[in-house]
Design a protein around this motif. Structure first.
Motif, PDB file in Angstrom:
ATOM      1  N   HIS A 173       0.914   7.091  -6.766  1.00 45.31           N
ATOM      2  CA  HIS A 173      -0.749   8.020  -6.668  1.00 45.31           C
ATOM      3  C   HIS A 173       0.001   9.929  -6.490  1.00 45.31           C
ATOM      4  O   HIS A 173      -0.265  10.261  -6.670  1.00 45.31           O
ATOM      5  CB  HIS A 173      -1.620   7.663  -5.649  1.00 45.31           C
ATOM      6  CG  HIS A 173      -2.474   8.530  -5.641  1.00 45.31           C
ATOM      7  ND1 HIS A 173      -3.806   8.526  -6.940  1.00 45.31           N
ATOM      8  CD2 HIS A 173      -2.934   9.752  -4.831  1.00 45.31           C
ATOM      9  CE1 HIS A 173      -4.634   9.789  -6.185  1.00 45.31           C
ATOM     10  NE2 HIS A 173      -4.596  10.440  -5.498  1.00 45.31           N
ATOM     11  N   MET A 174       0.534   9.531  -5.280  1.00 48.22           N
ATOM     12  CA  MET A 174       1.048  11.155  -4.842  1.00 48.22           C
ATOM     13  C   MET A 174       2.269  11.763  -6.291  1.00 48.22           C
ATOM     14  O   MET A 174       1.753  13.382  -6.246  1.00 48.22           O
ATOM     15  CB  MET A 174       2.114  11.371  -3.346  1.00 48.22           C
ATOM     16  CG  MET A 174       1.125  10.759  -2.164  1.00 48.22           C
ATOM     17  SD  MET A 174       1.908  10.290  -0.922  1.00 48.22           S
ATOM     18  CE  MET A 174       2.677  12.161  -1.139  1.00 48.22           C
ATOM     19  N   ALA A 175       3.227  10.570  -6.233  1.00 49.85           N
ATOM     20  CA  ALA A 175       3.790  11.299  -8.108  1.00 49.85           C
ATOM     21  C   ALA A 175       3.383  11.374  -8.881  1.00 49.85           C
ATOM     22  O   ALA A 175       3.297  12.750  -9.167  1.00 49.85           O
ATOM     23  CB  ALA A 175       4.883  10.653  -8.267  1.00 49.85           C
ATOM     24  N   GLU A 176       1.623  11.086  -9.345  1.00 49.48           N
ATOM     25  CA  GLU A 176       1.054  10.743 -10.255  1.00 49.48           C
ATOM     26  C   GLU A 176       0.422  12.262 -10.326  1.00 49.48           C
ATOM     27  O   GLU A 176       0.042  13.032 -10.731  1.00 49.48           O
ATOM     28  CB  GLU A 176       0.174   9.851 -10.596  1.00 49.48           C
ATOM     29  CG  GLU A 176       0.666   8.914 -11.041  1.00 49.48           C
ATOM     30  CD  GLU A 176       0.152   7.373 -11.268  1.00 49.48           C
ATOM     31  OE1 GLU A 176      -1.636   7.425 -10.113  1.00 49.48           O
ATOM     32  OE2 GLU A 176       0.460   6.649 -12.111  1.00 49.48           O
ATOM     33  N   LYS A 177       0.220  12.634  -8.932  1.00 50.17           N
ATOM     34  CA  LYS A 177      -0.844  13.546  -8.642  1.00 50.17           C
ATOM     35  C   LYS A 177      -0.722  15.182  -8.554  1.00 50.17           C
ATOM     36  O   LYS A 177      -0.618  16.420  -8.818  1.00 50.17           O
ATOM     37  CB  LYS A 177      -1.606  13.933  -7.307  1.00 50.17           C
ATOM     38  CG  LYS A 177      -3.096  12.944  -7.266  1.00 50.17           C
ATOM     39  CD  LYS A 177      -3.656  13.581  -8.454  1.00 50.17           C
ATOM     40  CE  LYS A 177      -5.642  12.627  -8.358  1.00 50.17           C
ATOM     41  NZ  LYS A 177      -5.935  12.974  -9.413  1.00 50.17           N
TER      42      LYS A 177
ATOM     43  N   SER B  34       0.861  -1.569  -0.127  1.00 53.17           N
ATOM     44  CA  SER B  34      -0.166  -0.151  -0.313  1.00 53.17           C
ATOM     45  C   SER B  34       1.174   1.290  -0.156  1.00 53.17           C
ATOM     46  O   SER B  34       0.380   2.315  -0.425  1.00 53.17           O
ATOM     47  CB  SER B  34      -1.405  -0.139   1.324  1.00 53.17           C
ATOM     48  OG  SER B  34      -1.989  -1.031   1.223  1.00 53.17           O
ATOM     49  N   GLY B  35       1.851   1.339   0.681  1.00 46.93           N
ATOM     50  CA  GLY B  35       3.044   2.438   0.335  1.00 46.93           C
ATOM     51  C   GLY B  35       3.538   2.735  -0.331  1.00 46.93           C
ATOM     52  O   GLY B  35       3.133   3.717  -0.841  1.00 46.93           O
ATOM     53  N   GLY B  36       4.247   1.524  -1.433  1.00 45.89           N
ATOM     54  CA  GLY B  36       4.259   2.179  -3.021  1.00 45.89           C
ATOM     55  C   GLY B  36       3.326   2.376  -3.752  1.00 45.89           C
ATOM     56  O   GLY B  36       3.667   3.499  -4.287  1.00 45.89           O
ATOM     57  N   ILE B  37       2.257   2.153  -3.702  1.00 43.48           N
ATOM     58  CA  ILE B  37       0.723   2.624  -4.165  1.00 43.48           C
ATOM     59  C   ILE B  37       0.426   3.703  -4.215  1.00 43.48           C
ATOM     60  O   ILE B  37       0.106   4.931  -4.738  1.00 43.48           O
ATOM     61  CB  ILE B  37      -0.380   1.514  -4.375  1.00 43.48           C
ATOM     62  CG1 ILE B  37      -0.049   0.502  -4.534  1.00 43.48           C
ATOM     63  CG2 ILE B  37      -2.077   2.116  -4.807  1.00 43.48           C
ATOM     64  CD1 ILE B  37      -1.447  -0.904  -4.234  1.00 43.48           C
ATOM     65  N   ALA B  38       0.241   4.126  -2.728  1.00 37.59           N
ATOM     66  CA  ALA B  38       0.453   5.422  -2.501  1.00 37.59           C
ATOM     67  C   ALA B  38       1.642   6.889  -2.686  1.00 37.59           C
ATOM     68  O   ALA B  38       1.047   7.776  -3.514  1.00 37.59           O
ATOM     69  CB  ALA B  38       0.431   5.417  -0.309  1.00 37.59           C
ATOM     70  N   LEU B  39       2.726   5.654  -2.508  1.00 38.16           N
ATOM     71  CA  LEU B  39       3.615   6.435  -3.173  1.00 38.16           C
ATOM     72  C   LEU B  39       3.435   7.050  -4.985  1.00 38.16           C
ATOM     73  O   LEU B  39       3.757   8.037  -5.178  1.00 38.16           O
ATOM     74  CB  LEU B  39       4.856   6.041  -3.415  1.00 38.16           C
ATOM     75  CG  LEU B  39       5.613   6.428  -1.586  1.00 38.16           C
ATOM     76  CD1 LEU B  39       6.714   5.262  -1.667  1.00 38.16           C
ATOM     77  CD2 LEU B  39       5.904   8.093  -0.556  1.00 38.16           C
TER      78      LEU B  39
END
Length: 298
Positions: free
Chosen positions: A102-106, A95-100
């Motif tokens: 997402h943050m970069a994409e945003k 989940s941490g990898g997915i969140a990171l």
């Protein structure tokens, strides 16, 4: 029995297996939970690691799918510390990898972080957005409670209401509500995200039971196998009905329920699955598992 009567018949609890080998051999890929299935937070389950290694030796691919709010490298270190052999798995989706990602994409540049900085240091080290006060933030990013021993959701209610008043997106880097460590339950980031969503806030759930987890894991399996994987050849293994079993159902995947994890007090008696208690957990409106075991073993 007629079709109409079979459709109206009560749903049965999943059958209880003594060994998973014959079931696992029907699949090419496993999406396997970590905490409560592969280890208990302190040490690896020998039967589980043996089963996953044997599955891989037969040509299968194991993706460890975890709601840990840290990148893959930190998950690997945590597995090593708990004596989980590296031959147990082919890939890790956290989940941490997915969140990171997402943050970069945003393109977030300034966010308000919530979480224990020492425990989740690997996440904060990799995140590129600056940590700022709430009134200067583009989003709230949560890996967990700062002090999950002494704090409760109520300690964050004013902050969550203030974030909602500003209509900030909330990135949840661990959708679990609670996690078990050596028999004790601790609140997770999902507990705060759940309240924020209840306030009408926009939550990005970076992990199970949401499709972010299964889409990322499916893509990882396809890369490893150099081929797309049919849904019917993927089996989800997990111990939480809310995340693992519900997530598998949402993704259209079969699921094997491990009763000896977070639901052990609901389903186990003297170390064995109690079929009546299992039936009470898997009510007709609960997500379905195709089978259940006390602990994963071949």
């Amino acid at each position: 029995m007629s079709l109409s009567s079979s459709l109206n018949a009560p749903a049965l609890p999943p059958p209880i297996l003594s060994g998973a080998g014959p079931l696992l051999e029907r699949y090419d890929v496993l999406f396997c939970d970590v905490w409560g299935v592969v280890h208990d937070g302190i040490r690896a389950y020998a039967g589980a690691t043996d089963a996953l290694i044997r599955f891989r030796e037969r040509g299968g691919t194991v993706i460890l799918l975890t709601n840990a709010p840290v990148p893959r490298a930190r998950v690997e270190a945590m597995l090593e510390a708990r004596h989980v052999p590296p031959t147990t798995y082919d890939g890790i989706v956290s989940s941490g990898g997915i969140a990171l990602t997402h943050m970069a994409e945003k393109g977030f540049r300034a966010v308000h972080y919530i979480g224990p900085r020492e425990r989740d240091a690997a996440f904060f080290a990799q995140a590129t957005a600056r940590d700022v006060p709430l009134d200067a933030a583009e989003a709230v990013v949560c890996t967990g409670l700062v002090d999950d021993v002494n704090e409760t959701v109520d300690d964050y209610r004013d902050l969550l209401e203030a974030a909602r008043a500003r209509d900030l997106p909330f990135v949840c880097a661990n959708p679990d509500l609670v996690v078990e460590v050596a028999g004790r339950l601790y609140l997770c980031a999902g507990a705060l995200a759940d309240v924020y969503e209840g306030l009408g806030g926009d939550v990005y759930w970076a992990g199970k039971p949401h499709m972010t987890a299964y889409e990322t894991a499916t893509a990882a399996a396809a890369r490893i196998r150099s081929a797309e994987v049919a849904r019917e050849k993927i089996l989800v293994i997990g111990d939480a009905v809310r995340t693992d079993i519900a997530g598998g159902a949402r993704a259209g995947l079969d699921a094997l329920f491990i009763a000896g994890g977070i639901h052990r007090d609901d389903t186990m008696t003297n170390g064995e699955i109690d079929s009546e208690r299992l039936a009470r957990l898997f009510t007709p409106d609960a997500p379905r598992a195709i089978a259940a075991m006390g602990h994963l073993a071949w």
